[in-house]
Design a protein around this motif. Structure first.
Motif, PDB file in Angstrom:
ATOM      1  N   THR A 217       4.171   2.494  -5.410  1.00  0.00           N
ATOM      2  CA  THR A 217       3.758   1.946  -4.119  1.00  0.00           C
ATOM      3  C   THR A 217       4.736   2.382  -3.031  1.00  0.00           C
ATOM      4  OG1 THR A 217       2.756   0.018  -5.175  1.00  0.00           O
ATOM      5  CG2 THR A 217       3.257  -0.164  -2.824  1.00  0.00           C
ATOM      6  N   ILE A 218       4.178   2.949  -1.954  1.00  0.00           N
ATOM      7  CA  ILE A 218       4.988   3.341  -0.794  1.00  0.00           C
ATOM      8  C   ILE A 218       4.614   2.434   0.371  1.00  0.00           C
ATOM      9  CG2 ILE A 218       5.552   5.185   0.833  1.00  0.00           C
ATOM     10  CD1 ILE A 218       4.657   7.182  -1.345  1.00  0.00           C
ATOM     11  N   GLU A 219       5.596   1.737   0.928  1.00  0.00           N
ATOM     12  CA  GLU A 219       5.369   0.882   2.102  1.00  0.00           C
ATOM     13  C   GLU A 219       6.011   1.579   3.303  1.00  0.00           C
ATOM     14  OE1 GLU A 219       6.969  -3.403   3.205  1.00  0.00           O
ATOM     15  OE2 GLU A 219       5.391  -3.502   1.689  1.00  0.00           O
ATOM     16  N   TYR A 220       5.331   1.544   4.453  1.00  0.00           N
ATOM     17  CA  TYR A 220       5.865   2.274   5.604  1.00  0.00           C
ATOM     18  C   TYR A 220       5.411   1.650   6.920  1.00  0.00           C
ATOM     19  CZ  TYR A 220       1.194   4.380   5.537  1.00  0.00           C
ATOM     20  OH  TYR A 220      -0.168   4.576   5.541  1.00  0.00           O
ATOM     21  N   TYR A 221       6.173   1.924   7.983  1.00  0.00           N
ATOM     22  CA  TYR A 221       5.827   1.497   9.339  1.00  0.00           C
ATOM     23  C   TYR A 221       6.619   2.359  10.314  1.00  0.00           C
ATOM     24  CZ  TYR A 221      10.342  -0.881   9.364  1.00  0.00           C
ATOM     25  OH  TYR A 221      11.681  -1.152   9.291  1.00  0.00           O
ATOM     26  N   SER A 222       6.185   2.361  11.577  1.00  0.00           N
ATOM     27  CA  SER A 222       6.884   3.118  12.611  1.00  0.00           C
ATOM     28  C   SER A 222       7.278   2.212  13.772  1.00  0.00           C
ATOM     29  CB  SER A 222       6.004   4.264  13.127  1.00  0.00           C
ATOM     30  OG  SER A 222       5.794   5.223  12.112  1.00  0.00           O
ATOM     31  N   VAL A 223       8.286   2.670  14.513  1.00  0.00           N
ATOM     32  CA  VAL A 223       8.792   1.966  15.703  1.00  0.00           C
ATOM     33  C   VAL A 223       8.754   2.967  16.854  1.00  0.00           C
ATOM     34  CG1 VAL A 223      10.745   0.726  16.711  1.00  0.00           C
ATOM     35  CG2 VAL A 223      10.325   0.607  14.239  1.00  0.00           C
ATOM     36  N   ASP A 224       8.270   2.509  18.037  1.00  0.00           N
ATOM     37  CA  ASP A 224       8.225   3.442  19.167  1.00  0.00           C
ATOM     38  C   ASP A 224       9.516   3.374  19.986  1.00  0.00           C
ATOM     39  OD1 ASP A 224       7.973   1.259  20.897  1.00  0.00           O
ATOM     40  OD2 ASP A 224       5.837   1.554  21.250  1.00  0.00           O
ATOM     41  N   GLU A 225       9.568   4.150  21.045  1.00  0.00           N
ATOM     42  CA  GLU A 225      10.804   4.306  21.827  1.00  0.00           C
ATOM     43  C   GLU A 225      11.239   3.040  22.548  1.00  0.00           C
ATOM     44  OE1 GLU A 225      12.878   6.703  21.830  1.00  0.00           O
ATOM     45  OE2 GLU A 225      11.794   8.378  20.940  1.00  0.00           O
TER      46      GLU A 225
ATOM     47  N   HIS B   9       2.310  -0.898   6.412  1.00  0.00           N
ATOM     48  CA  HIS B   9       1.179  -0.484   5.575  1.00  0.00           C
ATOM     49  C   HIS B   9       1.721  -0.148   4.192  1.00  0.00           C
ATOM     50  CE1 HIS B   9      -1.229   0.255   9.230  1.00  0.00           C
ATOM     51  NE2 HIS B   9      -0.149   0.824   9.716  1.00  0.00           N
ATOM     52  N   SER B  10       0.825  -0.072   3.221  1.00  0.00           N
ATOM     53  CA  SER B  10       1.247   0.423   1.915  1.00  0.00           C
ATOM     54  C   SER B  10       0.156   1.309   1.327  1.00  0.00           C
ATOM     55  CB  SER B  10       1.568  -0.727   0.957  1.00  0.00           C
ATOM     56  OG  SER B  10       0.402  -1.457   0.636  1.00  0.00           O
ATOM     57  N   THR B  11       0.586   2.236   0.502  1.00  0.00           N
ATOM     58  CA  THR B  11      -0.330   3.112  -0.209  1.00  0.00           C
ATOM     59  C   THR B  11       0.188   3.274  -1.622  1.00  0.00           C
ATOM     60  OG1 THR B  11      -1.500   5.235  -0.107  1.00  0.00           O
ATOM     61  CG2 THR B  11       0.843   5.281   0.408  1.00  0.00           C
ATOM     62  N   THR B  12      -0.692   3.637  -2.538  1.00  0.00           N
ATOM     63  CA  THR B  12      -0.262   3.834  -3.914  1.00  0.00           C
ATOM     64  C   THR B  12      -0.529   5.269  -4.340  1.00  0.00           C
ATOM     65  OG1 THR B  12      -2.400   3.046  -4.732  1.00  0.00           O
ATOM     66  CG2 THR B  12      -0.628   1.442  -4.597  1.00  0.00           C
ATOM     67  N   VAL B  13       0.368   5.774  -5.170  1.00  0.00           N
ATOM     68  CA  VAL B  13       0.210   7.085  -5.795  1.00  0.00           C
ATOM     69  C   VAL B  13       0.109   6.829  -7.293  1.00  0.00           C
ATOM     70  CG1 VAL B  13       1.264   9.332  -6.215  1.00  0.00           C
ATOM     71  CG2 VAL B  13       1.521   8.228  -3.981  1.00  0.00           C
TER      72      VAL B  13
END
Length: 197
Positions: free
Chosen positions: A104-112, A120-124
């Motif tokens: 499981t990969i969990e990820y998010y972004s932050v702007d300037e 979010h999360s996705t699975t491989v």
């Protein structure tokens, strides 16, 4: 933004997202009017949006996962990710996953300006191991006909199909137990294929 000129009496707020242009000028008591001046206000209240290209199904490994972030206003400052709940890291290059099973990969972004996206999360799902097939036949002499049952197991992606042939004949898809009635010794070859091939 080219709207109606308004008498300034107190600080005012600009809340529209995007770029707003504020024009202003002053008039003295004698009626002298300065040339109009302007400045821009940049407002970004929207978090970035991040996606991934992880495969939806079971696959052979290793798998390279790319994260793509976009922010239409201030721009993306950074994308963060973690694998299986581990230590967070800053994304800089595709993530390579090689472990069999589900990752499981969990990820998010932050702007300037610091707007942070909901994670979010996705699975491989990687399966590099072949399935295991067995038969129920005791290698002894029997009176015929003999019913042969084949079974297969795959702990990861699952079994797609089992094939067999008798005495070097045509490979046949196994769907149900079959009978061998020829007298003498018959050789049965069989194998299975999992969902990733």
């Amino acid at each position: 933004d080219g709207g109606q000129m308004t008498l300034y009496a107190a600080p005012f707020q600009v809340s529209a997202e995007g770029t707003s242009t504020v024009e202003y000028y002053a008039v003295d008591v004698a009626g002298n009017t300065e040339a109009p001046r302007s400045f821009q206000v940049f407002v970004d209240d929207t978090a970035p949006v991040t996606g991934d290209d992880a495969p939806a199904d079971w696959v052979n490994g290793p798998v390279s996962v790319t994260l793509s972030a976009a922010d239409a206003l201030s721009g993306v400052d950074a994308t963060h990710y973690s694998i299986d709940g581990g230590e967070p890291a800053v994304y800089g290059a595709p993530i390579v996953v090689s472990a069999e099973g589900t990752t499981t990969i969990e990820y998010y972004s932050v702007d300037e300006v610091g707007n942070t996206e909901t994670a979010h999360s996705t699975t491989v799902r990687i399966d590099d191991s072949a399935p295991t097939s067995i038969s129920d036949i005791d290698p002894a002499w029997h009176t015929g006909p003999v019913t042969v049952t084949l079974s297969a197991a795959d702990a990861l992606s699952g079994v797609q199909a089992t094939y067999y042939r008798i005495d070097g004949g045509q490979m046949t898809l196994y769907a149900a137990p079959f009978q061998v009635s020829a007298e003498g010794t018959s050789s049965i070859e069989y194998y299975s294929v999992d969902e990733v091939g």
